[in-house]
Design a protein around this motif. Structure first.
Motif, PDB file in Angstrom:
ATOM      1  N   HIS A   1      54.746  45.580  50.368  1.00 50.53           N
ATOM      2  CA  HIS A   1      54.768  44.275  49.668  1.00 50.53           C
ATOM      3  C   HIS A   1      56.229  44.028  49.254  1.00 50.53           C
ATOM      4  O   HIS A   1      57.065  43.864  50.101  1.00 50.53           O
ATOM      5  CB  HIS A   1      53.822  44.210  48.474  1.00 50.53           C
ATOM      6  CG  HIS A   1      52.382  44.442  48.825  1.00 50.53           C
ATOM      7  ND1 HIS A   1      51.662  43.616  49.649  1.00 50.53           N
ATOM      8  CD2 HIS A   1      51.523  45.436  48.458  1.00 50.53           C
ATOM      9  CE1 HIS A   1      50.420  44.074  49.775  1.00 50.53           C
ATOM     10  NE2 HIS A   1      50.317  45.176  49.069  1.00 50.53           N
TER      11      HIS A   1
ATOM     12  N   LEU B   1      44.874  43.054  41.508  1.00 47.14           N
ATOM     13  CA  LEU B   1      44.882  44.398  42.093  1.00 47.14           C
ATOM     14  C   LEU B   1      43.839  45.287  41.405  1.00 47.14           C
ATOM     15  O   LEU B   1      43.071  45.986  42.074  1.00 47.14           O
ATOM     16  CB  LEU B   1      46.298  45.000  41.953  1.00 47.14           C
ATOM     17  CG  LEU B   1      46.491  46.409  42.476  1.00 47.14           C
ATOM     18  CD1 LEU B   1      46.144  46.521  43.953  1.00 47.14           C
ATOM     19  CD2 LEU B   1      47.939  46.867  42.241  1.00 47.14           C
TER      20      LEU B   1
ATOM     21  N   HIS C   1      54.464  51.351  47.365  1.00 48.68           N
ATOM     22  CA  HIS C   1      54.045  49.990  47.061  1.00 48.68           C
ATOM     23  C   HIS C   1      54.866  49.403  45.912  1.00 48.68           C
ATOM     24  O   HIS C   1      55.172  50.098  44.944  1.00 48.68           O
ATOM     25  CB  HIS C   1      52.572  49.957  46.640  1.00 48.68           C
ATOM     26  CG  HIS C   1      51.614  49.928  47.782  1.00 48.68           C
ATOM     27  ND1 HIS C   1      51.586  50.886  48.749  1.00 48.68           N
ATOM     28  CD2 HIS C   1      50.635  49.024  48.110  1.00 48.68           C
ATOM     29  CE1 HIS C   1      50.629  50.594  49.629  1.00 48.68           C
ATOM     30  NE2 HIS C   1      50.041  49.476  49.266  1.00 48.68           N
TER      31      HIS C   1
ATOM     32  N   PHE D   1      40.284  44.471  42.441  1.00 49.19           N
ATOM     33  CA  PHE D   1      40.060  44.931  43.821  1.00 49.19           C
ATOM     34  C   PHE D   1      39.824  46.439  43.838  1.00 49.19           C
ATOM     35  O   PHE D   1      38.864  46.935  44.453  1.00 49.19           O
ATOM     36  CB  PHE D   1      41.249  44.565  44.712  1.00 49.19           C
ATOM     37  CG  PHE D   1      41.328  45.393  45.963  1.00 49.19           C
ATOM     38  CD1 PHE D   1      40.347  45.292  46.944  1.00 49.19           C
ATOM     39  CD2 PHE D   1      42.360  46.303  46.145  1.00 49.19           C
ATOM     40  CE1 PHE D   1      40.388  46.083  48.102  1.00 49.19           C
ATOM     41  CE2 PHE D   1      42.422  47.093  47.286  1.00 49.19           C
ATOM     42  CZ  PHE D   1      41.434  46.988  48.259  1.00 49.19           C
ATOM     43  N   LEU D   2      40.656  47.178  43.135  1.00 50.00           N
ATOM     44  CA  LEU D   2      40.540  48.643  43.163  1.00 50.00           C
ATOM     45  C   LEU D   2      39.211  49.110  42.562  1.00 50.00           C
ATOM     46  O   LEU D   2      38.657  50.131  42.974  1.00 50.00           O
ATOM     47  CB  LEU D   2      41.730  49.288  42.437  1.00 50.00           C
ATOM     48  CG  LEU D   2      43.101  49.072  43.115  1.00 50.00           C
ATOM     49  CD1 LEU D   2      44.244  49.571  42.219  1.00 50.00           C
ATOM     50  CD2 LEU D   2      43.178  49.746  44.486  1.00 50.00           C
TER      51      LEU D   2
ATOM     52  N   TYR E   1      36.969  48.929  45.453  1.00 47.60           N
ATOM     53  CA  TYR E   1      37.472  49.726  46.584  1.00 47.60           C
ATOM     54  C   TYR E   1      37.151  51.211  46.454  1.00 47.60           C
ATOM     55  O   TYR E   1      36.642  51.828  47.402  1.00 47.60           O
ATOM     56  CB  TYR E   1      38.978  49.486  46.603  1.00 47.60           C
ATOM     57  CG  TYR E   1      39.809  50.154  47.649  1.00 47.60           C
ATOM     58  CD1 TYR E   1      39.706  49.808  48.986  1.00 47.60           C
ATOM     59  CD2 TYR E   1      40.770  51.101  47.275  1.00 47.60           C
ATOM     60  CE1 TYR E   1      40.534  50.388  49.936  1.00 47.60           C
ATOM     61  CE2 TYR E   1      41.600  51.681  48.217  1.00 47.60           C
ATOM     62  CZ  TYR E   1      41.473  51.325  49.546  1.00 47.60           C
ATOM     63  OH  TYR E   1      42.287  51.897  50.479  1.00 47.60           O
TER      64      TYR E   1
ATOM     65  N   HIS F   1      45.645  50.475  54.885  1.00 40.63           N
ATOM     66  CA  HIS F   1      44.941  51.585  54.230  1.00 40.63           C
ATOM     67  C   HIS F   1      43.682  51.867  55.034  1.00 40.63           C
ATOM     68  O   HIS F   1      42.818  50.988  55.159  1.00 40.63           O
ATOM     69  CB  HIS F   1      44.573  51.203  52.798  1.00 40.63           C
ATOM     70  CG  HIS F   1      45.765  50.848  51.954  1.00 40.63           C
ATOM     71  ND1 HIS F   1      46.358  51.741  51.104  1.00 40.63           N
ATOM     72  CD2 HIS F   1      46.494  49.703  51.873  1.00 40.63           C
ATOM     73  CE1 HIS F   1      47.398  51.162  50.516  1.00 40.63           C
ATOM     74  NE2 HIS F   1      47.496  49.924  50.956  1.00 40.63           N
TER      75      HIS F   1
ATOM     76  N   ASP G   1      50.387  54.333  46.022  1.00 41.46           N
ATOM     77  CA  ASP G   1      49.562  53.128  45.891  1.00 41.46           C
ATOM     78  C   ASP G   1      48.676  53.229  44.656  1.00 41.46           C
ATOM     79  O   ASP G   1      48.922  54.069  43.793  1.00 41.46           O
ATOM     80  CB  ASP G   1      48.762  52.848  47.182  1.00 41.46           C
ATOM     81  CG  ASP G   1      47.736  53.920  47.521  1.00 41.46           C
ATOM     82  OD1 ASP G   1      47.591  54.899  46.750  1.00 41.46           O
ATOM     83  OD2 ASP G   1      47.074  53.783  48.580  1.00 41.46           O
TER      84      ASP G   1
HETATM   85  N1  ADE Z   1      45.188  50.616  47.674  1.00 40.40           N
HETATM   86  C1  ADE Z   1      44.683  49.932  48.711  1.00 40.40           C
HETATM   87  N2  ADE Z   1      45.311  48.755  48.842  1.00 40.40           N
HETATM   88  C2  ADE Z   1      46.262  48.700  47.889  1.00 40.40           C
HETATM   89  C3  ADE Z   1      47.241  47.765  47.535  1.00 40.40           C
HETATM   90  N3  ADE Z   1      47.433  46.628  48.207  1.00 40.40           N
HETATM   91  N4  ADE Z   1      48.017  48.014  46.461  1.00 40.40           N
HETATM   92  C4  ADE Z   1      47.873  49.166  45.804  1.00 40.40           C
HETATM   93  N5  ADE Z   1      46.980  50.089  46.108  1.00 40.40           N
HETATM   94  C5  ADE Z   1      46.170  49.865  47.148  1.00 40.40           C
END
Ligand code: ADE
Ligand code: ZN
Length: 341
Positions: A224, A59, A198, A62-63, A66, A21, A170
């Motif tokens: 993934h 996830l 994803h 993290f988002l 992000y 990304h 994603d």
């Molecule tokens: N956006 C950035 N990285 C991502 C991830 N690994 N899974 C889903 N959305 C994302």
């Protein structure tokens, strides 16, 4: 070939990056510099504070870090700078070919025009030809936004289609199954885009999501997707159809507690075209060679196994068979020269 793969061998090996990304390459140093240049308050004023804010174990968490960080990207040059910095780094790591995700909706939601984003990122890809790195863009739908929003994005992107190779999906997978975007994927294929999506690690209904992606939407790759090992029939299916799975060991370790290395190696044993990639390297602690090295060191992988990951990356790239042969021959030459040393 039973020799263990060293970091030096991994560094020099020609490889393709298929799961990265661009917004996930925003290093704290560039984030701070752009925040200062553009007068954006990001809530932190030192690199150490930024790094300390990188606390995530899922996830969703993290988002949550992000997306707000993207505020610092304002001008076409900012997008160019981000992507070109990544491409230079990729070149140093012997990435020869790259297909790179970007999230236009995340930028448009904060008032940045689509063309600002795509023109900046695309110009960086064009300039990477100077060092013989062939890079392309994959435009992602954010799966936690509506299907209508994805449909609008496809329409907005239409005049820029020559700058975009494929469509991805994603963001937060929870309650956002592939079938939510069935029509939009159909439209994307009709317009000539390549398609992937994803299937994040250990999501609720992971196997149903993977089934929808493979059997109904018929994606060409899965990003993934290692939960597929829970269903041997699906593993056989992806092996037979040579569908690529783009694994990202270091990001798995942070959002799912484990590199998923056993699953990745199990897929390799079943002849699945699984590759190693870096996802969001500025957040997950490493670029592509760090990802190769992490799985190699933990599992004592041989040169043959590491070469297979790199070959899988080219074999599942969206390039012609002739181009694949050129890259695969480059790998063979590299290996032969390595043993001559
Ligand atoms: N956006 C950035 N990285 C991502 C991830 N690994 N899974 C889903 N959305 C994302
Ligand atoms: Zn990803």
């Amino acid at each position: 070939m039973t020799q263990l793969a060293t970091r030096e061998f991994i560094n020099g090996l020609p490889k393709a990056e298929l799961h990265l990304h661009l917004e996930g390459t925003l290093e704290p140093e560039l984030k701070l510099a752009l925040a200062q240049k553009n007068g954006i308050d990001i809530g932190q004023s030192t690199i150490a504070e930024i790094r300390a804010s990188y606390q995530f174990d899922s996830l969703a968490s993290f988002l949550a870090v992000y997306y707000p960080a993207m505020d610092v990207l304002q001008t076409e040059d900012d997008f160019y700078h981000l992507a070109f910095t990544y491409l230079q780094k990729a070149h140093q790591e012997n990435v020869r070919y790259a297909e790179l995700f970007f999230d236009p909706q995340a930028h448009m939601a904060r008032g940045i025009a689509f063309e600002t984003v795509v023109n900046g990122f695309h110009r960086a890809c064009t300039d990477a030809h100077a060092f013989n790195l062939d890079a392309h863009l994959i435009m992602c739908f954010l799966r936690d936004l509506s299907a209508e929003s994805a449909r609008q994005l496809l329409a907005i992107a239409k005049p820029y289609q020559t700058k975009i190779l494929g469509i991805g999906l994603d963001s937060d997978e929870h309650h956002n199954p592939p079938l939510k975007f069935l029509r939009e994927y159909g439209e994307a294929v009709a317009q000539g885009y390549r398609i992937t999506m994803h299937a994040d690690i250990d999501q609720v209904d992971a196997i149903q999501h993977i089934q929808q992606a493979l059997e109904i939407i018929r994606v060409e790759r899965l990003d993934h997707g290692t939960n597929i090992v829970e269903n041997p029939d699906l593993v056989d299916w992806v092996a037979q159809l040579r569908i690529g799975l783009t694994a990202c060991p270091l990001s798995n370790r942070l959002v799912a507690d484990d590199m998923q290395d056993q699953e990745i190696l199990q897929l390799m044993d079943h002849n699945v075209k699984v590759s190693i990639n870096s996802d969001d390297p500025a957040y997950f602690g490493g670029y592509i060679n760090d990802n190769y090295a992490a799985i190699a060191v933990k599992n004592g992988l041989t040169i043959e196994q590491i070469v297979q990951f790199a070959k899988n990356s080219f074999e599942t790239a969206w390039i012609s068979d002739a181009q694949k042969q050129v890259y695969l021959a480059e790998i063979d030459t590299y290996v032969a020269d390595y043993f001559k040393k």
